[in-house]
Design a protein around this motif. Structure first.
Motif, PDB file in Angstrom:
ATOM      1  N   GLN A   1      -3.166   5.848   5.529  1.00  0.00           N
ATOM      2  CA  GLN A   1      -2.198   4.753   5.517  1.00  0.00           C
ATOM      3  C   GLN A   1      -1.318   4.763   6.763  1.00  0.00           C
ATOM      4  OE1 GLN A   1      -0.110   5.304   1.832  1.00  0.00           O
ATOM      5  NE2 GLN A   1      -1.908   4.908   0.565  1.00  0.00           N
ATOM      6  N   VAL A   2      -0.832   5.949   7.155  1.00  0.00           N
ATOM      7  CA  VAL A   2       0.046   6.045   8.320  1.00  0.00           C
ATOM      8  C   VAL A   2      -0.697   5.617   9.581  1.00  0.00           C
ATOM      9  CG1 VAL A   2       1.332   7.656   9.791  1.00  0.00           C
ATOM     10  CG2 VAL A   2       1.533   7.794   7.299  1.00  0.00           C
ATOM     11  N   ALA A   3      -1.935   6.081   9.713  1.00  0.00           N
ATOM     12  CA  ALA A   3      -2.718   5.721  10.894  1.00  0.00           C
ATOM     13  C   ALA A   3      -2.940   4.214  10.973  1.00  0.00           C
ATOM     14  CB  ALA A   3      -4.060   6.457  10.873  1.00  0.00           C
TER      15      ALA A   3
ATOM     16  N   LYS B   1      -2.271  13.685   0.377  1.00  0.00           N
ATOM     17  CA  LYS B   1      -1.948  13.498   1.791  1.00  0.00           C
ATOM     18  C   LYS B   1      -3.124  12.994   2.622  1.00  0.00           C
ATOM     19  CE  LYS B   1       2.041  16.554   1.968  1.00  0.00           C
ATOM     20  NZ  LYS B   1       2.647  17.762   2.597  1.00  0.00           N
ATOM     21  N   GLY B   2      -4.345  13.140   2.120  1.00  0.00           N
ATOM     22  CA  GLY B   2      -5.469  12.483   2.783  1.00  0.00           C
ATOM     23  C   GLY B   2      -5.284  10.979   2.766  1.00  0.00           C
TER      24      GLY B   2
ATOM     25  N   ILE C   1       0.864  -1.176   0.000  1.00  0.00           N
ATOM     26  CA  ILE C   1       0.000   0.000   0.000  1.00  0.00           C
ATOM     27  C   ILE C   1       0.903   1.230   0.000  1.00  0.00           C
ATOM     28  CG2 ILE C   1      -1.843   1.243   1.176  1.00  0.00           C
ATOM     29  CD1 ILE C   1      -2.738  -1.387   2.398  1.00  0.00           C
ATOM     30  N   ALA C   2       0.760   2.083  -1.008  1.00  0.00           N
ATOM     31  CA  ALA C   2       1.738   3.147  -1.231  1.00  0.00           C
ATOM     32  C   ALA C   2       1.072   4.493  -1.444  1.00  0.00           C
ATOM     33  CB  ALA C   2       2.614   2.800  -2.443  1.00  0.00           C
ATOM     34  N   GLY C   3       1.866   5.531  -1.198  1.00  0.00           N
ATOM     35  CA  GLY C   3       1.404   6.890  -1.478  1.00  0.00           C
ATOM     36  C   GLY C   3       2.588   7.839  -1.538  1.00  0.00           C
TER      37      GLY C   3
END
Length: 366
Positions: free
Chosen positions: A113-115, A107-108, A72-74
């Motif tokens: 993803q970070v959370a 960034k949304g 999962i990437a961004g």
């Protein structure tokens, strides 16, 4: 001058507030280092995550011995800021929005993803989270590309999700893109005696006529209909206000459906404009939808949202080229990407968070 201390983001505030905080940490392409420092500071205390930093690309992965792995990437960079930071939270047409640079692209999606990377200590599949730099600029700087070259082992996976904006729907694959320069030649002369020269700008008229008359195709690929596009995106010519120009260049962008290769797209452009001088200046393969992969099918079923085509090029093509089926899924309307009034509906951030959490926690994935 001392380097600012990289403080961790507050994960307890929820993904909406996290989106605001990540957006307010400006990271125009080429200036992502401090944001990535903060992501490292945020996640380095979580024992279930192995952190690997390559330049300003951060990978966080679980190693739980699951039968399948999802990537999962961004990207963490944005286009330049234009008086649209810090982020504002306002109602627009009665709908709660975050407004400002990066809210949509993307960034949304990164905040979600970070959370979840921090929260999901026991997911049903192993997960490789990737946050990379320099997506909005030249491909030779793209952090995902550079990571794939340096650490191909990190790209072992059964399915990939890229958090590009999709209005919290699923967009499969992507169109490819080719850009060419088409040149006409003439003969310089004084504009007061134009008849002794040949005007290269006038000679470009048939090129523009072809473009204006062109009917882009709509092509079905694995059940999704991709809309192509062929457009002039720039034109240059002339050296002075009293000189007949001896050269004109029309810059053309072709967005082609993923049923054809970049070579086939270039051959099509050659058929159209081959009587003039053509220079290929950029090319990127498209990606087929990838919705027939078992994990993709389960993803569609679990989310219960439409499957749509992705018209723009995205880094799902890099995963596809590596043999990994990939889709786009993230909050935000792609039509708002890069706009000065870029804005994302709060509900879409929350929908993506719920959707990914539920799917990654489903027991029948493993």
């Amino acid at each position: 001058m001392s380097t600012p201390i990289a403080l961790p983001f507050d994960l307890s505030a929820g993904t909406v507030e996290l989106t605001r905080e990540i957006c307010d940490e400006a990271s125009v392409s080429g200036a992502e280092a401090h944001l990535v420092d903060r992501l490292v500071a945020t996640l380095e205390g979580f024992d279930h995550l192995e952190l690997i930093r390559h330049g300003n690309t951060l990978t966080a992965r679980t190693n739980l011995g699951r039968a399948q792995r999802v990537i999962i990437a961004g990207h963490v960079d944005t286009v330049p800021i234009n008086n649209n930071l810090p982020i504002r939270r306002e109602l627009v047409d009665g709908i709660d929005h975050l407004i400002g640079r990066g809210t949509v692209d993307m960034k949304g999606g990164v905040a979600v993803q970070v959370a979840l990377a921090a929260e999901l200590t026991d997911p049903a599949v192993d997960i490789t989270w990737m946050w990379y730099d320099n997506e909005e600029v030249s491909s030779d700087l793209n952090g995902l590309r550079l990571l794939a070259e340096a650490r191909p082992d990190l790209f072992e996976g059964d399915f990939a999700i890229l958090g590009e904006p999709t209005r919290a729907e699923i967009e499969g694959g992507c169109n490819g893109t080719v850009r060419i320069e088409v040149r006409t030649r003439g003969l310089r002369a004084h504009s007061a005696r134009a008849w002794v020269g040949e005007n290269a700008i006038h000679a470009a008229a048939p090129i523009l006529e072809k473009l204006a008359a062109y009917q882009p195709a709509q092509i079905e690929v694995e059940g999704l209909v991709y809309r192509e596009g062929l457009n002039a995106v720039g034109i240059t010519g002339g050296i002075a206000g009293n000189v007949i120009p001896d050269e004109c260049m029309v810059h053309i962008n072709y967005r082609f459906a993923p049923n054809k290769s970049a070579d086939e797209a270039i051959a099509h452009l050659t058929d159209l404009f081959g009587e003039w001088d053509i220079t290929v200046v950029d090319r990127a393969e498209g990606a087929r939808p990838g919705l027939d992969a078992p994990l993709a099918k389960r993803f569609l079923t679990a989310l219960g949202v439409p499957a749509l085509p992705k018209y723009g090029w995205t880094d799902v093509a890099r995963f596809s080229a590596l043999g990994i089926p990939a889709v786009n899924y993230g909050p935000g309307d792609p039509l708002r990407a890069h706009a000065d009034d870029e804005r994302v509906a709060v509900a879409e951030i929350e929908d993506c968070e719920r959707g990914l959490r539920a799917w990654l926690s489903t027991s029948d994935l493993d």
